[in-house]
Scaffold this active site. Sequence first.
Site, PDB file in Angstrom:
ATOM      1  N   ALA A  14       0.808  -1.226   0.000  1.00 50.65           N
ATOM      2  CA  ALA A  14       0.000   0.000   0.000  1.00 50.65           C
ATOM      3  C   ALA A  14       0.834   1.265   0.000  1.00 50.65           C
ATOM      4  CB  ALA A  14      -0.943  -0.007   1.206  1.00 50.65           C
ATOM      5  N   GLY A  16       5.167   3.079   0.274  1.00 51.67           N
ATOM      6  CA  GLY A  16       6.618   2.948   0.283  1.00 51.67           C
ATOM      7  C   GLY A  16       7.189   2.055  -0.816  1.00 51.67           C
ATOM      8  N   ALA A  20       6.081   1.098  -4.845  1.00 53.83           N
ATOM      9  CA  ALA A  20       6.977   1.322  -6.001  1.00 53.83           C
ATOM     10  C   ALA A  20       7.198   0.033  -6.784  1.00 53.83           C
ATOM     11  CB  ALA A  20       8.313   1.893  -5.513  1.00 53.83           C
ATOM     12  N   ASP A  36      -1.959  -5.841   1.916  1.00 53.71           N
ATOM     13  CA  ASP A  36      -1.516  -4.960   3.005  1.00 53.71           C
ATOM     14  C   ASP A  36      -2.561  -4.991   4.119  1.00 53.71           C
ATOM     15  OD1 ASP A  36       0.742  -2.372   2.732  1.00 53.71           O
ATOM     16  OD2 ASP A  36      -0.569  -2.450   4.504  1.00 53.71           O
ATOM     17  N   CYS A  63      -4.723  -8.148   3.854  1.00 54.91           N
ATOM     18  CA  CYS A  63      -4.079  -9.412   4.224  1.00 54.91           C
ATOM     19  C   CYS A  63      -2.924  -9.132   5.160  1.00 54.91           C
ATOM     20  CB  CYS A  63      -3.572 -10.115   2.955  1.00 54.91           C
ATOM     21  SG  CYS A  63      -2.555 -11.572   3.277  1.00 54.91           S
ATOM     22  N   ASN A  91       7.625  -8.196   1.049  1.00 47.06           N
ATOM     23  CA  ASN A  91       8.181  -6.875   1.333  1.00 47.06           C
ATOM     24  C   ASN A  91       7.694  -6.277   2.653  1.00 47.06           C
ATOM     25  OD1 ASN A  91       9.215  -4.047   0.418  1.00 47.06           O
ATOM     26  ND2 ASN A  91       7.006  -3.766   0.756  1.00 47.06           N
ATOM     27  N   SER A 138      17.391  -5.854   4.278  1.00 46.37           N
ATOM     28  CA  SER A 138      17.884  -4.514   4.618  1.00 46.37           C
ATOM     29  C   SER A 138      19.393  -4.609   4.744  1.00 46.37           C
ATOM     30  CB  SER A 138      17.287  -4.093   5.970  1.00 46.37           C
ATOM     31  OG  SER A 138      18.047  -3.063   6.565  1.00 46.37           O
ATOM     32  N   TYR A 151      15.275  -6.221  15.013  1.00 44.58           N
ATOM     33  CA  TYR A 151      15.034  -5.943  13.586  1.00 44.58           C
ATOM     34  C   TYR A 151      16.178  -6.525  12.752  1.00 44.58           C
ATOM     35  CZ  TYR A 151      14.411  -3.158   9.281  1.00 44.58           C
ATOM     36  OH  TYR A 151      14.235  -2.750   7.974  1.00 44.58           O
ATOM     37  N   THR A 188      10.716   6.636   2.859  1.00 47.11           N
ATOM     38  CA  THR A 188       9.327   6.162   2.965  1.00 47.11           C
ATOM     39  C   THR A 188       8.788   6.612   4.322  1.00 47.11           C
ATOM     40  OG1 THR A 188       9.824   4.100   4.098  1.00 47.11           O
ATOM     41  CG2 THR A 188       9.928   4.047   1.684  1.00 47.11           C
TER      42      THR A 188
END
Length: 256
Positions: A14, A16, A20, A36, A63, A91, A138, A151, A188
């Site tokens: 949805a 960021g 894209a 999303d 979702c 993602n 990342s 993270y 983002t």
Amino acid sequence: MSLGGKVAVVTGAAKGIGKAIAEIFLQNGAKVVLLDVDEPAGKSLKYDLDQQFGEDRSLFMKCSVESDEDIKAALQSTVDIFGSIDILCNNAGILKEDDWEKTISINLGGVIRMTYTALEHMNKRSGGQGGVVVNTSSVAGLDPLLSCPAYSATKHGVVAFTRAMAAASSASEYGIRFNVICPVRVQTDFFSSVSQNFGRFSHLLGALQKSSERALDPSEVAECVLDLVMDEMKNGETVLLSQSGKKYVTFPQNLW
Ligand SMILES: NC(=O)c1ccc[n+]([C@@H]2O[C@H](COP(=O)([O-])OP(=O)(O)OC[C@H]3O[C@@H](n4cnc5c(N)ncnc54)[C@H](O)[C@@H]3O)[C@@H](O)[C@H]2O)c1
Ligand SMILES: CCCCC[C@H](O)CC\C=C/C=C/C=C/[C@@H](O)[C@@H](O)CCCC(=O)O
């Protein structure tokens, strides 16, 4: 792989980077399923994409990648409506060091959950047509960031899962390629919502300042994803995407 007529599923689509990725796939002829948890943002994006590409080119479904039920329903609807799943981009991601279990559940659990269910539709050995999976990790998946250990652990996990799946898929003749991208900071909403979520290590955020000189544009990440989707030679690749461009990461071999 040409994208004309292919069907792509993108999680966290949805906003960021996911948005894209969805846009670049549509520009290249694919049909795109936007998944999303953010229903207003997803519906708004679907409306905009309909104006640009036509109503029959995309679907939005609410979702959560934390929910097996949501995932099964979304992927079955994708196949029922568009006929196949050729491309999967895992993602969706969050950073909440103060809720590390949720961070693990979405960032790593979500990638595994979604992949295993998608395999049921994509795997050539169970009647699928094969395809390609591109996961969003990342730079924190290669170089742990001191302000966000949990993270960083999830993003290392995404790199490891992708590499293991690439090898397992080849050895099992699934006909599915797996690659992973590791971007530095991207412009983002991610950072607007994470700043209060560093918990016990928020005092260390400043140590990352030098890495934030130029944030990438989400379109730069999407172009990298598109390359990994289209280039049939790319399987098991880990791509570091920074201000100086993309670099294919190598890992030690024959350790055991
Ligand atoms: N922005 C950065 O600097 C950066 C850098 C490297 C990697 N990443 C990674 O890129 C990915 C996308 O991040 P972004 O910067 O576009 O963030 P973003 O916050 O703009 O977008 C993330 C999207 O994921 C969705 N989402 C969150 N939880 C979900 C769930 N349970 N199920 C489905 N969707 C869910 C959100 O609603 C949102 O639309 C993440 O995995 C993030 O870790 C971001
Ligand atoms: C802050 C780390 C979050 C990880 C997100 C990405 O996966 C990796 C991004 C790579 C580099 C991060 C640079 C961070 C810079 C910070 O100093 C700062 O600019 C972040 C701002 C957060 C805030 O608004 O407080």
